[in-house]
Structures are given as structure tokens and as C-alpha cells.
Design a protein around this motif. Structure first.
Motif, PDB file in Angstrom:
ATOM      1  N   SER A  91       0.830  -1.209   0.000  1.00 32.73           N
ATOM      2  CA  SER A  91       0.000   0.000   0.000  1.00 32.73           C
ATOM      3  C   SER A  91       0.864   1.259   0.000  1.00 32.73           C
ATOM      4  O   SER A  91       0.649   2.187  -0.800  1.00 32.73           O
TER       5      SER A  91
ATOM      6  N   ILE B 198       1.325   4.250  -2.951  1.00 33.96           N
ATOM      7  CA  ILE B 198       1.027   5.645  -2.624  1.00 33.96           C
ATOM      8  C   ILE B 198       2.231   6.553  -2.827  1.00 33.96           C
ATOM      9  O   ILE B 198       2.112   7.662  -3.351  1.00 33.96           O
TER      10      ILE B 198
ATOM     11  N   HIS C  44      -3.445   4.669  -8.446  1.00 35.35           N
ATOM     12  CA  HIS C  44      -4.199   5.169  -7.289  1.00 35.35           C
ATOM     13  C   HIS C  44      -4.715   3.985  -6.491  1.00 35.35           C
ATOM     14  O   HIS C  44      -5.479   3.154  -7.006  1.00 35.35           O
ATOM     15  N   LEU C  45      -4.304   3.880  -5.250  1.00 36.44           N
ATOM     16  CA  LEU C  45      -4.771   2.814  -4.382  1.00 36.44           C
ATOM     17  C   LEU C  45      -6.223   3.086  -4.013  1.00 36.44           C
ATOM     18  O   LEU C  45      -6.528   3.956  -3.208  1.00 36.44           O
TER      19      LEU C  45
ATOM     20  N   TRP D 101      -5.072   8.163  -1.297  1.00 37.63           N
ATOM     21  CA  TRP D 101      -5.588   6.792  -1.402  1.00 37.63           C
ATOM     22  C   TRP D 101      -7.082   6.786  -1.139  1.00 37.63           C
ATOM     23  O   TRP D 101      -7.633   7.712  -0.542  1.00 37.63           O
TER      24      TRP D 101
ATOM     25  N   LEU E 281     -10.936   3.314   1.988  1.00 39.90           N
ATOM     26  CA  LEU E 281     -10.656   2.298   0.980  1.00 39.90           C
ATOM     27  C   LEU E 281     -11.944   1.568   0.617  1.00 39.90           C
ATOM     28  O   LEU E 281     -12.711   1.180   1.490  1.00 39.90           O
TER      29      LEU E 281
END
Length: 268
Positions: A166, A170, A177-178, A225, A231
Motif C-alpha cells: 500500500s 502511494i 491510485h490505491l 488513497w 478504501l
């Protein structure tokens, strides 16, 4: 311009009926507290481009493919505003091919820094927006499935492979793009459907929450993120997407429920 063959009228009507039903079920299963409208990805593996065109004509824009070559072929035939999601096993040597598809929207199966670096390197400079990346988590721990180990909610490690990947995306992959995390439900036949759903869904939610806490503490760039500060989760398929939505999934991947049973190309 689209070069996909027009779907046969009866087939197009059947697809519209199935798609309409799935959309209604998605809406019904989405918790009223959800702040984001869930994304329905229509998985068209082994189905012809004409089937995708029929769903597109009905307003569907998000489609998923498991195989790189099949995705390449369909993307070349179909409208350019389709959002393609790659949901198959990702091989680093296929990164350049995937990255070259102009309307590839997301790759949901990234599991290594090597694959992320290869994708970042392969993204054309003229691409206007970063490519969305979801990290695959093996929530069931089955050896036959890909994915990184989930985080332990009580003591999540900042040194885990999931956290390291991750942070790498980033900080080191500006063309990526996470966006979130993805999992595939348990394949263990000894578990009941509800046991599979509850365990895998809960594990992914807990892993997402633990990872978010770490990223919020260690990554200060706003918007670096996720979507709207969190997320996304991609979990749930034809047999369990309603339970997944109830558990908090943001993306569901439905194939058979829309397109019907699949047959191998050799059986077509």
C-alpha cells in the motif's frame, strides 16, 4: 467507434431482463446508511462482445474480465467509455498490455510491489488519470487462491506485506491510485454459505479498517488513497453479492447472474 456485432434481439431482451433484476437486487441490498452508490461490475468472461454491447445499450458501463487477451479483444471492439475492470490473476509480464488499454479503469488483483511497479512504469504518459488499483487479500487462507494475508485487527503490523505494498503504491507509483481491497470468497466446501460469507466479509472489513488506521497515521497527503477518505471493498459475486453489500461491499462482480452459465471456449 464500436465495431461489436449487434446482439440478437431475443438475446438482448434476455440480458436486459437479467441486468434489470440484478440492479434491483443491488439497490434493495444496499444499506440505507451507505454514502457511496455501489458499483455493479458485469463480468463477461467467455461471453461475446455482442453480449457486452447489449448491456452497454441498457446503460451498463462497468465490465470485468478475467483474461488479458479477452479484455484486449473486447476493448478494441466496444465503446470507449466502458470502464474495464481486470479481475483475473495478474502476471507482471502482462502489465504493459493491460496498461495500454485506453479505458482500463481498475485492476483489482494486485498482490506484489513488482506488479505495481511494472504497471506504474507501463502507464502511457498521455493517460489523464491514475489507474485504480485494488489489492487482493486471501481472506480464507486457501493455498489455491492468490492474495496477501489479511491484517490481524488486534495487532496490525506496519511491516506486513499488505501495508508495505500500500505504501509503495502511494509513495512510489504516481500513475496508480490505491482505491481499495478485493477478495474472493472461500472455496472450502465444508463451510455453509453463511459461514463463508460471514468469515470472509468480516475479515476483509477488519483488514480494511486496520489498514486505513495505519495509512491515516503515516500518509499525510489528502486524497492519496481511497475514495472520500476510505478504501473501497470489492467482494461479492452472483451467489453472494447481496450478503456482501449488507456487510459493506462497495463493488460487486456479477457474471452468471447477468449473462447466464459460462461455457469454456472449447465448448462453445
Amino acid at each position: 467507434m464500436s465495431t461489436a456485432p449487434n446482439p440478437v434481439t431475443d438475446r438482448a431482451s434476455d440480458l436486459l431482463t437479467s441486468l434489470t433484476e440484478i440492479r434491483a437486487r443491488v439497490k434493495e441490498a444496499t444499506p440505507s446508511s451507505s454514502t457511496l452508490k455501489p458499483t455493479l461490475v458485469a463480468v463477461s468472461k467467455y461471453k461475446p462482445a455482442s453480449d457486452v454491447q447489449a448491456c452497454y445499450d441498457a446503460g451498463q458501463r462497468d465490465f470485468g474480465e478475467n483474461y488479458v487477451q479477452e479484455l484486449v479483444e473486447k476493448a478494441a471492439q466496444l465503446p470507449a467509455d466502458i470502464r474495464w475492470h481486470f479481475i483475473g490473476t495478474l502476471q507482471s509480464n502482462k502489465s504493459k498490455i493491460l496498461a495500454s488499454i485506453p479505458n482500463i479503469y481498475a485492476i483489482q488483483t494486485v498482490t506484489s510491489i513488482k506488479a505495481a511497479a511494472a504497471l506504474n512504469k507501463s502507464i502511457p504518459t498521455e493517460r489523464a488519470v491514475p489507474l485504480n488499483i485494488l489489492l487482493q487479500v486471501n481472506t480464507s487462507g486457501e493455498d489455491v487462491k492468490s492474495g496477501l494475508p489479511p491484517l490481524i485487527p488486534s495487532s496490525p503490523s506496519s511491516d506486513s506485506d499488505l501495508v508495505a505494498l500500500s505504501k509503495h503504491i502511494i509513495t512510489q507509483c504516481p500513475r496508480l491510485h490505491l482505491q481499495g481491497l478485493m477478495t474472493i470468497g472461500s472455496l472450502t466446501e465444508s463451510l455453509s454459505a453463511s459461514e463463508k460469507e460471514n468469515r470472509d466479509f468480516a475479515t476483509l472489513v477488519q483488514t480494511r479498517d486496520a489498514l486505513q488506521d495505519i495509512l491515516r497515521a503515516e500518509v499525510k497527503e489528502e486524497g492519496a488513497w481511497g475514495v472520500e477518505g476510505r478504501l473501497l471493498l470489492s467482494v461479492g459475486m452472483s451467489s453472494d453479492f447481496e450478503a456482501a453489500l449488507a456487510a459493506g461491499s462497495d463493488v460487486v462482480r456479477v457474471g452468471t447472474g447477468i449473462f447466464g452459465a459460462r461455457h469454456l471456449k472449447s465448448q462453445s
